[in-house]
Design a protein around this motif. Structure first.
Motif, PDB file in Angstrom:
ATOM      1  N   ASN A 101      55.789  15.803  44.185  1.00 34.03           N
ATOM      2  CA  ASN A 101      56.975  15.793  43.315  1.00 34.03           C
ATOM      3  C   ASN A 101      56.633  16.281  41.917  1.00 34.03           C
ATOM      4  N   PHE A 102      55.496  15.855  41.389  1.00 35.09           N
ATOM      5  CA  PHE A 102      55.044  16.298  40.067  1.00 35.09           C
ATOM      6  C   PHE A 102      54.834  17.807  40.060  1.00 35.09           C
ATOM      7  N   THR A 103      54.203  18.329  41.107  1.00 33.19           N
ATOM      8  CA  THR A 103      53.946  19.768  41.200  1.00 33.19           C
ATOM      9  C   THR A 103      55.251  20.555  41.268  1.00 33.19           C
ATOM     10  N   ARG A 104      56.200  20.079  42.051  1.00 28.08           N
ATOM     11  CA  ARG A 104      57.502  20.763  42.144  1.00 28.08           C
ATOM     12  C   ARG A 104      58.221  20.770  40.796  1.00 28.08           C
ATOM     13  N   LYS A 105      58.193  19.648  40.108  1.00 28.25           N
ATOM     14  CA  LYS A 105      58.844  19.569  38.797  1.00 28.25           C
ATOM     15  C   LYS A 105      58.167  20.520  37.812  1.00 28.25           C
ATOM     16  N   GLN A 106      56.849  20.575  37.818  1.00 22.05           N
ATOM     17  CA  GLN A 106      56.123  21.472  36.926  1.00 22.05           C
ATOM     18  C   GLN A 106      56.423  22.931  37.254  1.00 22.05           C
ATOM     19  N   ASP A 107      56.586  23.256  38.543  1.00 24.44           N
ATOM     20  CA  ASP A 107      56.944  24.620  38.930  1.00 24.44           C
ATOM     21  C   ASP A 107      58.332  24.988  38.409  1.00 24.44           C
ATOM     22  N   ARG A 108      59.298  24.055  38.503  1.00 21.30           N
ATOM     23  CA  ARG A 108      60.642  24.326  37.985  1.00 21.30           C
ATOM     24  C   ARG A 108      60.605  24.527  36.472  1.00 21.30           C
ATOM     25  N   ILE A 109      59.840  23.713  35.781  1.00 17.70           N
ATOM     26  CA  ILE A 109      59.741  23.832  34.323  1.00 17.70           C
ATOM     27  C   ILE A 109      59.039  25.134  33.951  1.00 17.70           C
ATOM     28  N   ALA A 110      57.984  25.495  34.683  1.00 12.27           N
ATOM     29  CA  ALA A 110      57.275  26.752  34.410  1.00 12.27           C
ATOM     30  C   ALA A 110      58.187  27.953  34.637  1.00 12.27           C
ATOM     31  N   THR A 111      59.008  27.897  35.670  1.00 17.47           N
ATOM     32  CA  THR A 111      59.969  28.975  35.932  1.00 17.47           C
ATOM     33  C   THR A 111      60.951  29.102  34.775  1.00 17.47           C
ATOM     34  N   PHE A 112      61.481  27.978  34.330  1.00 14.88           N
ATOM     35  CA  PHE A 112      62.421  27.965  33.209  1.00 14.88           C
ATOM     36  C   PHE A 112      61.770  28.527  31.945  1.00 14.88           C
ATOM     37  N   ILE A 113      60.580  28.066  31.617  1.00 15.57           N
ATOM     38  CA  ILE A 113      59.895  28.507  30.394  1.00 15.57           C
ATOM     39  C   ILE A 113      59.588  29.998  30.449  1.00 15.57           C
ATOM     40  N   THR A 114      59.140  30.478  31.599  1.00 17.75           N
ATOM     41  CA  THR A 114      58.823  31.907  31.745  1.00 17.75           C
ATOM     42  C   THR A 114      60.074  32.761  31.593  1.00 17.75           C
ATOM     43  N   ALA A 115      61.163  32.357  32.248  1.00 20.86           N
ATOM     44  CA  ALA A 115      62.414  33.124  32.138  1.00 20.86           C
ATOM     45  C   ALA A 115      62.920  33.126  30.697  1.00 20.86           C
ATOM     46  N   ASP A 116      62.878  31.990  30.044  1.00 22.13           N
ATOM     47  CA  ASP A 116      63.323  31.887  28.649  1.00 22.13           C
ATOM     48  C   ASP A 116      62.463  32.770  27.745  1.00 22.13           C
ATOM     49  N   LYS A 117      61.173  32.730  27.930  1.00 22.84           N
ATOM     50  CA  LYS A 117      60.257  33.530  27.116  1.00 22.84           C
ATOM     51  C   LYS A 117      60.511  35.027  27.299  1.00 22.84           C
ATOM     52  N   LEU A 118      60.692  35.460  28.553  1.00 20.20           N
ATOM     53  CA  LEU A 118      60.938  36.877  28.817  1.00 20.20           C
ATOM     54  C   LEU A 118      62.279  37.335  28.256  1.00 20.20           C
ATOM     55  N   LEU A 119      63.312  36.508  28.393  1.00 19.63           N
ATOM     56  CA  LEU A 119      64.613  36.873  27.824  1.00 19.63           C
ATOM     57  C   LEU A 119      64.526  37.008  26.302  1.00 19.63           C
ATOM     58  N   LYS A 120      63.875  36.055  25.652  1.00 12.20           N
ATOM     59  CA  LYS A 120      63.720  36.146  24.190  1.00 12.20           C
ATOM     60  C   LYS A 120      62.958  37.404  23.801  1.00 12.20           C
ATOM     61  N   GLN A 121      61.869  37.651  24.487  1.00 16.88           N
ATOM     62  CA  GLN A 121      61.026  38.813  24.196  1.00 16.88           C
ATOM     63  C   GLN A 121      61.801  40.110  24.416  1.00 16.88           C
ATOM     64  N   ASP A 122      62.524  40.203  25.524  1.00 11.11           N
ATOM     65  CA  ASP A 122      63.267  41.423  25.830  1.00 11.11           C
ATOM     66  C   ASP A 122      64.427  41.632  24.861  1.00 11.11           C
ATOM     67  N   PHE A 123      65.113  40.566  24.478  1.00  8.31           N
ATOM     68  CA  PHE A 123      66.193  40.697  23.491  1.00  8.31           C
ATOM     69  C   PHE A 123      65.634  41.189  22.162  1.00  8.31           C
ATOM     70  N   LEU A 124      64.477  40.714  21.792  1.00  6.83           N
ATOM     71  CA  LEU A 124      63.862  41.101  20.527  1.00  6.83           C
ATOM     72  C   LEU A 124      63.416  42.571  20.543  1.00  6.83           C
ATOM     73  N   LYS A 125      62.836  43.020  21.649  1.00  2.56           N
ATOM     74  CA  LYS A 125      62.277  44.369  21.723  1.00  2.56           C
ATOM     75  C   LYS A 125      63.285  45.445  22.114  1.00  2.56           C
ATOM     76  N   ALA A 126      64.430  45.043  22.647  1.00  2.00           N
ATOM     77  CA  ALA A 126      65.397  46.028  23.145  1.00  2.00           C
ATOM     78  C   ALA A 126      65.996  46.842  22.002  1.00  2.00           C
ATOM     79  N   ARG A 127      66.149  48.134  22.254  1.00  2.00           N
ATOM     80  CA  ARG A 127      66.850  48.995  21.294  1.00  2.00           C
ATOM     81  C   ARG A 127      68.355  48.772  21.419  1.00  2.00           C
ATOM     82  N   LYS A 128      68.791  48.642  22.674  1.00  2.00           N
ATOM     83  CA  LYS A 128      70.208  48.470  22.946  1.00  2.00           C
ATOM     84  C   LYS A 128      70.355  47.641  24.221  1.00  2.00           C
ATOM     85  N   ILE A 129      71.363  46.763  24.224  1.00  2.00           N
ATOM     86  CA  ILE A 129      71.655  45.939  25.390  1.00  2.00           C
ATOM     87  C   ILE A 129      73.075  46.263  25.840  1.00  2.00           C
TER      88      ILE A 129
END
Length: 157
Positions: free
Chosen positions: A41-69
Motif C-alpha cells: 500500500n505504501f509503494t502504491r501511494k508513493q507511485d501515485r504521488i510520484a506520478t503526480f509530482i512528475t506530471a506537475d513538474k513537466l507541465l510547469k517546465q513546458d509552460f515556462l519554456k513554450a514559445r506559444k501554447i
C-alpha cells in the motif's frame, strides 16, 4: 530386559510441541502478510504521488519554456524550440507526447479542465495562457494552475 525404559518423548509431549510450532508459524505468517500488505500500500501511494509530482513538474517546465501554447481538440500543443509537445487530457489519464519521439502516460483523474486566454475561454486553434484542472490523490482533491506570460514578440509571431 523388556521392562527397561528408553529415553524418549511421550505422544502427549510431541503433540504439544507440534501445536506450539503451528501457533508460532501462524503468528509469523500473519505478521508477514500484514507487513507486506502495508509495504505494498505504501509503494502504491508513493507511485501515485510520484506520478503526480512528475506530471506537475513537466507541465510547469513546458509552460515556462513554450514559445506559444495552442488549444487543440484533445488538449494543448506547446511550441518549443526543439519541436511541439502535445498534452492530451482525459478523465483518467494525461498523455504527454514530446516531439513525437516519446509519449508519457500519467494516470491522473482530471476534472474541471479549463483553458483560458486573457481570462476568456480558449477555442480550438487559439492561444492559451492559463490551464487549470483538478486531480485526486487518495480521495483528496488537488487544484492545479499553470500560466504562461507571453511577450509581445511571442504573440505577433
Amino acid at each position: 530386559m523388556l521392562n527397561k525404559k528408553l529415553p524418549a518423548f511421550t505422544l502427549m509431549e510431541v503433540t504439544i510441541a507440534m501445536l506450539i510450532a503451528a501457533i508460532a508459524i501462524a503468528i509469523t505468517f500473519t505478521a508477514y502478510r500484514i507487513i507486506s500488505g502495508s509495504y505494498l500500500n505504501f509503494t502504491r501511494k508513493q507511485d501515485r504521488i510520484a506520478t503526480f509530482i512528475t506530471a506537475d513538474k513537466l507541465l510547469k517546465q513546458d509552460f515556462l519554456k513554450a514559445r506559444k501554447i495552442v488549444k487543440v481538440p484533445d488538449g494543448l500543443a506547446l511550441e518549443m524550440e526543439g519541436g511541439v509537445v502535445n498534452y492530451n487530457f482525459n478523465n483518467a489519464y494525461l498523455l504527454r507526447d514530446q516531439f513525437s519521439l516519446r509519449t508519457d502516460t500519467f494516470k491522473l483523474k482530471i476534472d474541471k479542465l479549463n483553458f483560458l486566454f486573457e481570462n476568456e475561454a480558449a477555442v480550438e486553434g487559439s492561444p492559451v495562457d492559463q490551464c487549470s484542472f483538478e486531480t485526486e490523490i487518495d480521495k483528496q482533491a488537488i487544484s492545479l494552475y499553470y500560466q504562461k506570460t507571453y511577450s509581445a514578440k511571442d504573440l505577433f509571431q
